[in-house]
Design a protein around this motif. Structure first.
Motif, PDB file in Angstrom:
ATOM      1  N   GLN A 221       0.922  -1.185  -0.015  1.00  0.00           N
ATOM      2  CA  GLN A 221       0.016   0.062   0.031  1.00  0.00           C
ATOM      3  C   GLN A 221       0.919   1.217  -0.001  1.00  0.00           C
ATOM      4  O   GLN A 221       1.855   1.122   0.539  1.00  0.00           O
ATOM      5  CB  GLN A 221      -1.090   0.110   1.359  1.00  0.00           C
ATOM      6  CG  GLN A 221      -1.931  -1.109   1.323  1.00  0.00           C
ATOM      7  CD  GLN A 221      -2.777  -1.083   0.166  1.00  0.00           C
ATOM      8  OE1 GLN A 221      -2.953   0.134  -0.483  1.00  0.00           O
ATOM      9  NE2 GLN A 221      -3.720  -1.892   0.002  1.00  0.00           N
ATOM     10  N   PRO A 222       0.355   2.369  -0.597  1.00  0.00           N
ATOM     11  CA  PRO A 222      -1.081   2.489  -1.150  1.00  0.00           C
ATOM     12  C   PRO A 222      -1.171   2.197  -2.451  1.00  0.00           C
ATOM     13  O   PRO A 222      -2.080   2.566  -3.122  1.00  0.00           O
ATOM     14  CB  PRO A 222      -1.261   3.972  -1.032  1.00  0.00           C
ATOM     15  CG  PRO A 222       0.374   4.681  -1.060  1.00  0.00           C
ATOM     16  CD  PRO A 222       1.032   3.631  -0.697  1.00  0.00           C
TER      17      PRO A 222
ATOM     18  N   THR B 295      -4.021  -0.129  -3.751  1.00  0.00           N
ATOM     19  CA  THR B 295      -5.245   0.417  -3.790  1.00  0.00           C
ATOM     20  C   THR B 295      -5.272   1.392  -5.014  1.00  0.00           C
ATOM     21  O   THR B 295      -6.315   1.399  -5.570  1.00  0.00           O
ATOM     22  CB  THR B 295      -5.261   1.457  -2.485  1.00  0.00           C
ATOM     23  OG1 THR B 295      -5.503   0.574  -1.423  1.00  0.00           O
ATOM     24  CG2 THR B 295      -6.894   2.348  -2.545  1.00  0.00           C
TER      25      THR B 295
END
Length: 214
Positions: free
Chosen positions: A190-191, A194
């Motif tokens: 992450q990020p 996402t």
């Protein structure tokens, strides 16, 4: 990173926050950069020829200012995409979402966390994708992308050999972002995972194809 931006201020480059140290909770403290990030609501500032040229000169001023920077011997950079043949400590994310503008007065780049060894041309290629609008998305495509590229190149001061090297690099630098997001998403990091799930990888791939085709 603090050593880098401190050096920039020491040599007169003011388009970056200045480090003030670390507080008692271990948090880094930087000077506040007045204004607003231009992406997306204030992007019109750099859609004009004058605004685009100003960005290019700002990038050139940074690259000239960092030329004499000697990193601390124990420097550990957060290198997301390794670069061969590094000639400067580059920003690596010179983009509209990292440009803060206080009207027409003060413009500055923020988010220096991923600064690290890089090259002038790779920094320029990345900046051009965002500021020139080299985009496959119909809403962001520009019929005058060719002339905007020239405006940026002229304002930065690229010579003939640099322009010839830049052309194939534009697509490769853009595609590298797609590959980076794909690899980090596969790791579950992450990020980036996402961002990949939200379709950012597709956007970088489409833009790379748009640039390569042209």
């Amino acid at each position: 990173m603090h050593a880098l931006v401190a050096h920039l201020h020491e040599v007169g480059f003011r388009a970056a926050p200045r480090p003030l140290g670390v507080d008692e909770q271990g948090r880094e403290v930087l000077t506040f950069v007045r204004g607003e990030v231009i992406w997306p609501d204030r992007f019109a500032l750099v859609q004009t020829s004058q605004g685009l040229a100003r960005v290019a000169r700002l990038v050139r001023d940074f690259h000239d200012a960092v030329e004499g920077f000697t990193p601390p011997p124990d420097a550990q950079w957060q290198v997301l995409i390794p670069v061969e043949g590094a000639d400067i400590i580059a920003h690596h994310d010179l983009a509209p979402w990292n440009l803060v503008a206080d009207g027409e007065d003060t413009w500055a780049f923020i988010d220096w966390d991923t600064a690290g060894p890089g090259t002038r041309l790779r920094d320029v290629a990345y900046a051009m994708r965002g500021f020139v609008q080299l985009s496959a998305h119909p809403h962001w495509q520009r019929a005058d992308a060719d002339s905007r590229l020239r405006i940026f190149a002229d304002a930065y001061g690229l010579d003939e050999s640099e322009r010839r090297a830049l052309v194939p690099l534009l697509g490769r630098r853009t595609r590298a972002m797609h590959d980076f997001l794909r690899e980090r998403a596969a790791e579950g990091s992450q990020p980036w995972a996402t961002l990949w799930a939200e379709g950012h990888g597709d956007a970088w791939r489409s833009d790379a194809e748009y640039i390569e085709q042209r």
